[in-house]
Motif scaffolding. Structure first.
Motif, short mmCIF file in Angstrom:
data_model
loop_
_atom_site.label_atom_id
_atom_site.label_comp_id
_atom_site.label_asym_id
_atom_site.label_seq_id
_atom_site.Cartn_x
_atom_site.Cartn_y
_atom_site.Cartn_z
N HIS A 194 0.83 -1.20 0.00
CA HIS A 194 0.00 0.00 0.00
C HIS A 194 0.87 1.26 0.00
O HIS A 194 0.70 2.16 -0.83
N ASN A 224 2.69 1.63 -3.28
CA ASN A 224 1.82 2.10 -4.36
C ASN A 224 1.68 3.62 -4.34
O ASN A 224 1.72 4.27 -5.37
N ASN A 225 1.52 4.16 -3.14
CA ASN A 225 1.43 5.62 -3.04
C ASN A 225 2.71 6.28 -3.54
O ASN A 225 2.67 7.21 -4.34
N GLY A 235 -5.41 2.16 -2.82
CA GLY A 235 -4.32 1.22 -3.02
C GLY A 235 -4.85 -0.20 -3.08
O GLY A 235 -4.31 -1.05 -3.74
N LYS A 287 -4.21 2.52 -7.25
CA LYS A 287 -2.88 3.14 -7.24
C LYS A 287 -1.84 2.11 -7.62
O LYS A 287 -2.00 0.96 -7.25
#
Ligand code: ADP
Ligand code: MG
Length: 633
Positions: free
Chosen positions: A134, A137-138, A584, A605
């Motif tokens: 997560h 991904n950001n 995400g 994302k």
């Protein structure tokens, strides 16, 4: 207390004592000081897997001192192994000292304990993995987005910078691929389930499988007739079958056979429990190889991410994808294998509701290049014969009607003569003194509604003023891939002719870097942007200017309340507001919860400018695009 029948009170007669010993579920064993069995009840004979006769008189080690309770493994003659709990007390048997052992079969309990602790371990690793994926991904959204933006601005001829950016972007895209595999293991990958027939999916894969496995391996598919339907994400199932096939290939270095079978299975609660599944009807897909097999030790770890026995060649993410996909889909996976006798991996997927029918592929789900809608006519202008032939051929393949020209003069003649032409696709550098840009201006004087797409290897000079690409020009950078050509042509043709109206987007995102990226990208796409860092701020913004806002991008994980709760509040003010929800990871239940919101698209994302644009387009909101529309390859 009085007992009915027999003798009263504590005194039992011989028959009754015999009855209790014979029928006792626990094994009772008496051994002498040398360990030779003096007495065994039927349950003890069962636990040792030997007939009563052969047990009495033979030595059996009971590796426990009196007074202790211990767990021991018993190997039965047939090869079965079971776990038993043993308690031993000193006693006297026929006037000689002896030991009395009671034995209890605890294999079933042990198996459940092991499964639970395995499940707990997978859960913990899953949470960790999901957290990492997560956050990455950001970060990758920021990295990829900015690389893309830098590439867009770099249209002047700077091959060294451009290739450095491309390499960086390639690395970032690979990282994004990795985070997706991690999300798959963590069961957080946004799945797009639909009703499918697994046999159909499998038969579509046979060629791919045979190519992947090479000539030394025979591929057999054995589809079961009347196979039930399942409600799963077909892309992930294909990936899972392919992962299993690749593992099978690696396990058969000198050739062999791979069988892929399907089967309907209806599980009662016991069988379901032993497979960690819900009871009920399932479709089983087995991938069976005749390869090297696995040891029990390898078998215990196969689903863990990054577990591999292939050294640098393996990623250890194959079976973890299979595991994540199967469990996230409400099913499960089982591996049966022994060293030297091949491996069978079975994916169990719950049967879809009986009333369901197969849903055909929707065009947005596939990566199939978009085709001509009704044979629209395009004029291709290109002086290089090979390039022209390739371009015209590709566009015909996509269903367009094509005219061709090699220079501006003949192109203009054709435009004047053929009213059906909707778009001209022209090279920038043309012979004869009139370049593609001038040509398109002249053609538009003849036909103002004509759409134009210009292609060039690099857009120097003619297209660039003040470091910016001229307004109103659509560019496809060479060399372009077939898909890029198809997508770009479609995009230009489908664009509404006038887009004078202002498009104002509300961005609700608490992560500053991502918000900056979104604001910048939307501005580059020609939008006005309003920002909010929390749901509360977003509601304030909506109250202040609900009717001026054309759309919103909302992050699912906001600090003060979930994004979908915010969307519900926004909908109270503007029921029809097109909203893109950025996340995400949206698991199935989140997706289902979101589905009820309507007028909404989920964007996974990391995403880029074109993804945002496409998501709004699917909601019927066209972003203006501020003139600059170069599409890097
Ligand atoms: P990778 O293939 O990258 O090693 P996987 O998660 O796909 O990662 O598999 C993990 C491990 O499980 C492999 O390294 C291998 O030891 C074992 N394995 C998986 N499939 C098979 C198979 N069909 N036959 C033998 N061993 C296998
Ligand atoms: Mg593998």
């Amino acid at each position: 207390m009085t007992m009915a029948g027999g003798s009263a009170g504590n005194s039992l007669d011989q028959t009754e004592i015999r009855f209790l010993v014979e029928k006792n579920a626990d094994g009772i064993l008496v051994v002498d000081e040398e360990g030779v069995v003096l007495f065994a009840n039927p349950a003890a004979a069962d636990i040792f897997g030997r007939p009563h006769r052969s047990l009495v008189g033979t030595p059996i080690g009971v590796p426990v001192t009196a007074g202790e309770t211990a767990e021991i493994a018993i190997h039965q003659p047939g090869g079965r192994q079971l776990e038993a709990e043993v308690r031993v007390v000193e006693t006297v048997w026929g006037h000689r000292p002896a030991r009395l052992a009671s034995l209890r079969d605890i294999s079933a309990r042990k198996a459940i304990e092991e499964r639970l602790s395995h499940a707990a371990k997978m859960e913990a690793v899953g949470r960790l993995t999901a957290g990492i994926a997560h956050d990455f991904n950001n970060l990758l959204t920021v990295v990829l987005g900015n690389l893309e933006s830098a590439q867009r601005k770099l249209l002047v001829d700077q091959p060294a910078v451009s290739s450095a950016l491309e390499n960086a972007a390639r690395g970032a895209r690979r990282a994004a691929g990795l985070t997706h595999r991690l999300l798959a293991f963590a069961r957080r990958k946004p799945l797009e389930p639909r009703i499918i027939d697994v046999n159909g999916l499998m038969s579509g894969m046979t060629d791919l499988l045979q190519r992947t496995l090479g000539e030394g391996i025979r591929v057999l598919t054995l589809p079961s007739p009347e196979l039930w339907l399942v409600d799963i994400d077909p892309t992930e199932l294909e990936a899972a079958i392919l992962n299993l096939a690749v593992n099978a290939r690696d396990a058969m270095p000198s050739g062999g056979e791979l069988r892929v079978e399907t089967q309907n299975l209806d599980f009662d609660s016991d069988t379901a429990l032993s497979l960690d599944l819900e009871p009920g009807p399932h479709v089983a897909i087995s991938v069976i190889d005749s390869g090297l097999g696995m040891t029990a030790d390898v078998l215990r770890h196969v689903f863990e991410p990054f577990f591999t026995t292939k050294g640098g060649r393996g990623t250890g993410l194959g079976l973890s994808q299979v595991y994540g996909f199967a469990t996230q889909s409400g099913g499960g996976v089982a591996v049966r294998s022994h060293p030297g006798s091949g491996t069978t991996v079975t994916i169990y997927l719950p049967r879809a509701g009986a009333e369901q029918t197969v849903v055909p592929d929707s065009p947005t789900r596939t990566t199939v290049p978009p085709r001509s809608k009704d044979g629209e006519t395009i004029l291709v202008i290109e002086d290089d014969e090979d390039v022209r032939a390739y371009t015209a051929g590709s566009l015909r393949e996509l269903g367009y009607t094509i005219f061709e020209a090699a220079d501006a003069a003949s192109a203009l003649e054709i435009v004047a003569r053929e009213p059906a032409i909707r778009l001209i696709f022209t090279d920038l550098g043309l012979p004869g003194g009139v370049d593609g840009k001038t040509l398109s201006e002249q053609a538009r004087l003849l036909r103002p509604s004509l759409a134009v797409l210009i292609t060039t290897a690099y857009a120097a000079g003619a297209l660039i003023h003040d470091g910016k690409l001229d307004r109103g020009i659509d560019l496809l950078v060479k060399p372009f891939a077939f898909e890029a050509l198809a997508a770009r042509i479609r995009e230009v043709l489908d664009r509404p002719q006038s887009n004078a109206a202002e498009v104002r987007i509300l961005v609700v995102e608490d992560e500053v870097l991502i918000r900056m990226f979104l604001v910048q990208t939307l501005q580059e796409l020609g939008c006005q942007v309003e920002e909010a860092g929390s749901a509360a701020e977003a509601v304030d913004r909506m109250r202040a200017s609900a009717n001026r806002i054309s759309g919103a991008i909302v992050d699912l994980g906001l600090p003060d309340r979930p994004g979908d709760a915010l969307i519900r509040e926004m909908r109270l003010l503007r029921p029809d507001l097109p909203v893109v929800l950025a996340t995400g990871h949206a698991d199935r239940s989140t997706r289902e919860r979101l589905a009820s919101l309507g007028a909404m698209q989920v964007l996974e994302k990391p995403f880029n400018g074109s993804d945002i644009e496409a998501a709004f387009a699917r909601l019927g909101l066209a972003l203006p695009r501020d003139g600059t529309t170069a599409t890097p390859r």
